[in-house]
Write a protein that holds these residues in place. Structure first.
Motif: not given
Length: 163
Positions: A24-32, A39-46, A48-54, A99-102
């Motif tokens: 329940s705490a994971r983004v799991r499917t390709r569609a998600e 549609g997410a807000r995105r911030v970056s760091d050397p 990683m990049t963090l995407h957040w969709l409220k 939240y998706v971390v790349v």
């Protein structure tokens, strides 16, 4: 030597569910993942990049750590393990949403503490993790010693030792 009972094997091999990262705490499917990326807000760091969709659901984490980050699976898994553990500790204070971390290739050479600090820094930049309050309701930043241990002796009310 007698063999152990089947139920004994199962209890030994199963881990404590409270220590696992629940589905329940994971983004799991390709569609998600696609929904978050589109549609997410995105911030970056050397590191990683963090995407957040409220959303209205509790915080969920998705991880994208490619072979470009580290060609060896053990290196990719280390980065993911550190991020999951950081999320596990911060999740009660994180804003609702996905939240998706790349991860980036610099994460390969970063220490675990550096990865944790970068993740927490990105959460604060997004505004999804409140700043620690003076009342002590927020845990200290991950990988950082508490202020009482790191502040100079003169500021803590103690005299400096003679030189």
């Amino acid at each position: 030597m007698p063999l152990p009972a089947a139920d004994a094997i199962q209890t030994v091999s199963s881990s404590d569910p409270r220590k696992r990262f629940p589905r329940s705490a994971r983004v799991r499917t390709r569609a998600e993942y696609t929904t978050v990326f589109n549609g997410a807000r995105r911030v970056s760091d050397p590191l990683m990049t963090l995407h957040w969709l409220k959303s209205d659901s509790p915080a969920r984490l998705g991880l994208a750590v490619s072979r470009k980050v580290d060609p060896r699976a053990v290196g990719r898994n280390r980065v993911k393990r550190v991020l999951r553990d950081a999320t596990r500790h911060l999740r009660p204070w994180m804003s609702a949403g996905d939240y998706v971390v790349v991860a980036r290739s610099a994460a390969r050479t970063a220490s675990n503490a550096e990865i944790r600090q970068a993740f927490e820094r990105l959460l604060r930049r997004l505004g999804t993790l409140p700043m620690p309050g003076a009342d002590g309701t927020m845990p200290p930043p991950l990988g950082v010693a508490s202020l009482s241990q790191s502040e100079p002796a003169s500021r803590a009310g103690h005299a400096e030792p003679p030189r």
